[in-house]
Design an enzyme around this catalytic site. Structure first.
Site, PDB file in Angstrom:
ATOM      1  N   LYS A  14      -1.384 -43.974  11.420  1.00 38.10           N
ATOM      2  CA  LYS A  14      -2.907 -43.962  10.594  1.00 38.10           C
ATOM      3  C   LYS A  14      -2.645 -43.304   9.338  1.00 38.10           C
ATOM      4  O   LYS A  14      -1.784 -42.151   9.434  1.00 38.10           O
ATOM      5  CB  LYS A  14      -3.793 -43.341  11.517  1.00 38.10           C
ATOM      6  CG  LYS A  14      -4.586 -44.076  12.361  1.00 38.10           C
ATOM      7  CD  LYS A  14      -5.977 -43.437  13.007  1.00 38.10           C
ATOM      8  CE  LYS A  14      -5.909 -43.415  14.303  1.00 38.10           C
ATOM      9  NZ  LYS A  14      -6.529 -42.215  15.109  1.00 38.10           N
ATOM     10  N   ARG A  91      -0.110 -34.889  10.707  1.00 35.60           N
ATOM     11  CA  ARG A  91      -0.765 -34.316  12.048  1.00 35.60           C
ATOM     12  C   ARG A  91       0.446 -34.332  12.885  1.00 35.60           C
ATOM     13  O   ARG A  91       1.562 -34.930  13.150  1.00 35.60           O
ATOM     14  CB  ARG A  91      -1.810 -35.353  12.613  1.00 35.60           C
ATOM     15  CG  ARG A  91      -2.173 -34.814  13.786  1.00 35.60           C
ATOM     16  CD  ARG A  91      -3.101 -35.895  14.779  1.00 35.60           C
ATOM     17  NE  ARG A  91      -3.371 -35.374  15.964  1.00 35.60           N
ATOM     18  CZ  ARG A  91      -3.636 -36.182  17.095  1.00 35.60           C
ATOM     19  NH1 ARG A  91      -3.318 -37.562  17.345  1.00 35.60           N
ATOM     20  NH2 ARG A  91      -4.019 -35.680  18.219  1.00 35.60           N
ATOM     21  N   LEU A 207     -16.486 -35.008  21.608  1.00 36.02           N
ATOM     22  CA  LEU A 207     -16.494 -35.982  22.745  1.00 36.02           C
ATOM     23  C   LEU A 207     -16.075 -37.332  22.152  1.00 36.02           C
ATOM     24  O   LEU A 207     -16.817 -37.858  21.524  1.00 36.02           O
ATOM     25  CB  LEU A 207     -17.940 -35.767  23.637  1.00 36.02           C
ATOM     26  CG  LEU A 207     -18.315 -34.639  23.739  1.00 36.02           C
ATOM     27  CD1 LEU A 207     -19.740 -34.667  24.282  1.00 36.02           C
ATOM     28  CD2 LEU A 207     -17.523 -34.102  25.088  1.00 36.02           C
ATOM     29  N   ASN A 209     -12.830 -40.413  22.923  1.00 36.75           N
ATOM     30  CA  ASN A 209     -12.130 -41.187  24.100  1.00 36.75           C
ATOM     31  C   ASN A 209     -11.415 -39.944  24.752  1.00 36.75           C
ATOM     32  O   ASN A 209     -11.478 -40.061  26.043  1.00 36.75           O
ATOM     33  CB  ASN A 209     -11.199 -42.103  23.346  1.00 36.75           C
ATOM     34  CG  ASN A 209     -10.495 -43.131  24.460  1.00 36.75           C
ATOM     35  OD1 ASN A 209     -11.096 -43.194  25.603  1.00 36.75           O
ATOM     36  ND2 ASN A 209      -8.984 -43.606  24.242  1.00 36.75           N
ATOM     37  N   ASP A 280     -15.161 -47.040  27.883  1.00 34.63           N
ATOM     38  CA  ASP A 280     -15.901 -46.930  26.715  1.00 34.63           C
ATOM     39  C   ASP A 280     -17.251 -46.614  27.174  1.00 34.63           C
ATOM     40  O   ASP A 280     -17.939 -47.170  27.883  1.00 34.63           O
ATOM     41  CB  ASP A 280     -16.005 -48.227  25.617  1.00 34.63           C
ATOM     42  CG  ASP A 280     -16.592 -47.894  24.312  1.00 34.63           C
ATOM     43  OD1 ASP A 280     -17.934 -47.356  24.537  1.00 34.63           O
ATOM     44  OD2 ASP A 280     -16.180 -48.221  23.321  1.00 34.63           O
ATOM     45  N   ARG A 282     -20.229 -46.645  25.896  1.00 40.41           N
ATOM     46  CA  ARG A 282     -21.396 -47.707  25.539  1.00 40.41           C
ATOM     47  C   ARG A 282     -21.370 -48.763  26.712  1.00 40.41           C
ATOM     48  O   ARG A 282     -22.360 -49.079  27.117  1.00 40.41           O
ATOM     49  CB  ARG A 282     -20.980 -48.427  24.298  1.00 40.41           C
ATOM     50  CG  ARG A 282     -21.193 -47.650  23.018  1.00 40.41           C
ATOM     51  CD  ARG A 282     -20.783 -48.272  21.913  1.00 40.41           C
ATOM     52  NE  ARG A 282     -19.070 -47.925  21.891  1.00 40.41           N
ATOM     53  CZ  ARG A 282     -18.440 -48.379  20.632  1.00 40.41           C
ATOM     54  NH1 ARG A 282     -18.810 -48.540  19.572  1.00 40.41           N
ATOM     55  NH2 ARG A 282     -17.144 -47.928  20.935  1.00 40.41           N
ATOM     56  N   GLU A 331     -21.009 -37.725  18.168  1.00 41.91           N
ATOM     57  CA  GLU A 331     -21.768 -38.038  17.226  1.00 41.91           C
ATOM     58  C   GLU A 331     -22.879 -39.328  17.353  1.00 41.91           C
ATOM     59  O   GLU A 331     -23.789 -39.473  16.612  1.00 41.91           O
ATOM     60  CB  GLU A 331     -20.776 -38.542  16.021  1.00 41.91           C
ATOM     61  CG  GLU A 331     -20.152 -37.316  15.504  1.00 41.91           C
ATOM     62  CD  GLU A 331     -19.001 -37.966  14.728  1.00 41.91           C
ATOM     63  OE1 GLU A 331     -18.904 -38.786  13.913  1.00 41.91           O
ATOM     64  OE2 GLU A 331     -17.902 -37.314  14.600  1.00 41.91           O
ATOM     65  N   GLU A 382     -11.125 -35.068  10.516  1.00 39.15           N
ATOM     66  CA  GLU A 382      -9.732 -34.643  10.825  1.00 39.15           C
ATOM     67  C   GLU A 382      -8.687 -34.507   9.504  1.00 39.15           C
ATOM     68  O   GLU A 382      -7.896 -33.822   8.912  1.00 39.15           O
ATOM     69  CB  GLU A 382      -8.918 -35.021  11.892  1.00 39.15           C
ATOM     70  CG  GLU A 382      -9.777 -34.442  13.298  1.00 39.15           C
ATOM     71  CD  GLU A 382      -9.315 -35.191  14.409  1.00 39.15           C
ATOM     72  OE1 GLU A 382      -9.892 -36.213  15.024  1.00 39.15           O
ATOM     73  OE2 GLU A 382      -8.520 -34.721  15.324  1.00 39.15           O
TER      74      GLU A 382
HETATM   75  P1  AMP Z   1     -13.561 -41.507  19.283  1.00 36.80           P
HETATM   76  O1  AMP Z   1     -12.162 -41.310  20.247  1.00 36.80           O
HETATM   77  O2  AMP Z   1     -13.981 -39.908  18.485  1.00 36.80           O
HETATM   78  O3  AMP Z   1     -13.194 -42.364  18.187  1.00 36.80           O
HETATM   79  O4  AMP Z   1     -14.704 -41.957  20.255  1.00 36.80           O
HETATM   80  C1  AMP Z   1     -14.503 -43.043  20.690  1.00 36.80           C
HETATM   81  C2  AMP Z   1     -15.606 -43.362  21.741  1.00 36.80           C
HETATM   82  O5  AMP Z   1     -16.892 -43.136  21.337  1.00 36.80           O
HETATM   83  C3  AMP Z   1     -15.571 -44.833  22.415  1.00 36.80           C
HETATM   84  O6  AMP Z   1     -14.852 -44.769  23.224  1.00 36.80           O
HETATM   85  C4  AMP Z   1     -16.921 -44.687  23.015  1.00 36.80           C
HETATM   86  O7  AMP Z   1     -16.892 -44.329  24.191  1.00 36.80           O
HETATM   87  C5  AMP Z   1     -17.592 -43.646  22.256  1.00 36.80           C
HETATM   88  N1  AMP Z   1     -18.967 -44.019  21.228  1.00 36.80           N
HETATM   89  C6  AMP Z   1     -18.997 -44.695  20.120  1.00 36.80           C
HETATM   90  N2  AMP Z   1     -20.115 -44.937  19.636  1.00 36.80           N
HETATM   91  C7  AMP Z   1     -20.855 -44.647  20.719  1.00 36.80           C
HETATM   92  C8  AMP Z   1     -22.276 -45.143  21.226  1.00 36.80           C
HETATM   93  N3  AMP Z   1     -23.165 -45.279  20.167  1.00 36.80           N
HETATM   94  N4  AMP Z   1     -22.967 -44.729  22.232  1.00 36.80           N
HETATM   95  C9  AMP Z   1     -21.933 -44.047  23.127  1.00 36.80           C
HETATM   96  N5  AMP Z   1     -20.736 -44.100  23.087  1.00 36.80           N
HETATM   97  C10 AMP Z   1     -20.184 -44.334  21.850  1.00 36.80           C
END
Ligand code: AMP
Length: 395
Positions: A14, A91, A207, A209, A280, A282, A331, A382
């Site tokens: 990335k 990183r 919070l 993945n 996930d 969601r 978030e 980050e």
């Molecule tokens: P990250 O690792 O910080 O990119 O977070 C990814 C995770 O955020 C996804 O696997 C989802 O579980 C969670 N996520 C993203 N958008 C939402 C949302 N609107 N509601 C609930 N969980 C979410």
């Protein structure tokens, strides 16, 4: 001044290019499936996206392609020549006990990152390969390493020591290190600015993945939920977080191989393991709403663990200025934030349901005006933190 930020995973890179003066993101992208038959690149610049499917055999080819895309894509491209890049920030997942801050990379730093590789066998070798490739291609430009663990080197021995035979620490460096430090440090600095207090007491929840929480006293980390590895602590997408270590031996006794147990705890546990639906949140939450009992349980287990750590860190701090939510879930999920803070009003965190339902790319408060402890949502960045450290160290 242009700064390239690079984050090499076990088969991916990335990257982002920043204008250090404005902190604007000029371009960025992701190369996936490095070393496989066909790699995939998505490069974004000035609102346009460019995609390539070609074989990227190794990190050097990958970094070479990134420099090519940065100098050719866009109208005009953000840079004409790779030499315009003033420096690169990388990183690095594990800095062990050696690094309490980001550092300019030299031969000794490369050796030290290599020395930490057995603590992060999937990540540090990839990070190192990316650094070496960038050093080769941007020969004269300074490189900076930014460690996920560095922010937590202020933890006291009482917080980082496992109650195991002390020889394990002396001989094998078995202790708690903490991870996601760049994110926790970024949101902690934002919270300090918002509170108008240089060294606040904070509880930060990253919070996503992966997930972790940090307890911050007087601006310095004093405890963290992740341990020797990022497997400890909170319930995550597929990682179990805290478990009784005896479960491992119990399952070995049931005939599972050590590899199968490891895979289960890292890749088949957490939200996915409990719900059987998805990693996930969601998907898990919508299944719960449709009446799936295991999905509902997964949501409760996730919130319960985080709430337990909020309580533990409040006890550790005595007084706390703010609780901060960040990461994909922190978030974007008002219901999960509400569940985690549910019932904490007597401890001083008085959630405002309407404010909690807000969304935005800027920080916002989710507690009522009179709340003794504020709670904030602060989007993490980050890569920007890595770019800032790079500028600080090459200046
Ligand atoms: P990250 O690792 O910080 O990119 O977070 C990814 C995770 O955020 C996804 O696997 C989802 O579980 C969670 N996520 C993203 N958008 C939402 C949302 N609107 N509601 C609930 N969980 C979410």
């Amino acid at each position: 001044m242009k700064i390239l930020v690079i984050n090499c995973g076990s088969s991916s890179i990335k990257y982002k290019l920043y204008d250090a003066r404005t902190e604007n993101e000029l371009a960025g992208g992701l190369i996936e499936r490095i070393g496989e038959q066909s790699s995939h690149t998505v490069h974004k610049c000035g609102g346009a996206a460019f995609e390539r499917d070609n074989r990227i055999a190794d990190y050097e080819m990958g970094i070479g392609q990134i420099l090519d895309l940065l100098t050719t894509c866009g109208d005009p491209p953000p840079i004409e020549r790779a030499e315009e890049i003033a420096g690169a920030g990388h990183r690095v997942v594990h800095g062990g006990e050696r690094f309490a801050d980001s550092v300019r990379i030299d031969a000794r730093v490369l050796d030290a990152i290599d020395h930490c590789a057995d603590l992060a066998p999937l990540h540090n070798p990839a990070n190192l390969a990316g650094i070496r490739a960038t050093m080769k291609l941007l020969r004269t430009k300074p490189q900076v390493a930014v460690f996920d663990t560095a922010f937590f080197q202020t933890m006291p021995p009482a917080a980082y020591t496992y109650a195991v035979p002390h020889a394990w620490y002396d001989q094998y460096r078995v202790r708690r290190y903490g991870f996601h430090g760049t994110s926790h440090r970024f949101v902690a600095a934002q919270a300090a600015a918002l509170l108008g207090k240089a060294k606040p007491n904070l509880i930060t929840l990253h919070l996503g993945n992966g997930g972790s929480m940090t307890c911050i006293r007087d601006g310095a980390a004093v405890d963290q939920t992740m341990g020797l590895t990022p497997l400890e602590g909170l319930v995550m997408g597929t990682r179990c977080g805290d478990i009784d270590p005896a479960i491992v031996f119990y399952m070995l006794g049931k005939g599972l191989s050590p590899d199968a147990v490891r895979r289960a705890l890292e890749k088949e546990s957490g939200l996915l393991g409990v719900s059987g639906v998805s990693r996930d949140l969601r998907d898990v939450m919508s299944a719960a709403q449709e009446g799936n009992a295991r999905a509902a349980l997964a949501v409760e287990v996730f919130a319960h663990r985080a709430r337990k750590y909020v309580g533990a860190f409040l006890a550790e701090l005595g007084t706390c200025d703010a609780v901060v939510f960040t990461g994909g879930i922190g978030e974007n999920s008002p219901p999960m934030r509400a569940r985690i803070l549910d019932g904490l009003a007597p401890l001083g965190i008085d959630l405002d349901a309407q404010r909690n339902d807000a969304r935005g790319s800027e920080p916002f408060a989710i507690t009522a005006d009179g709340s003794r402890i504020a709670a904030w949502v602060i989007p993490t960045n980050e890569e920007l933190m890595i770019a800032r450290d790079t500028v600080r160290l090459i200046a």
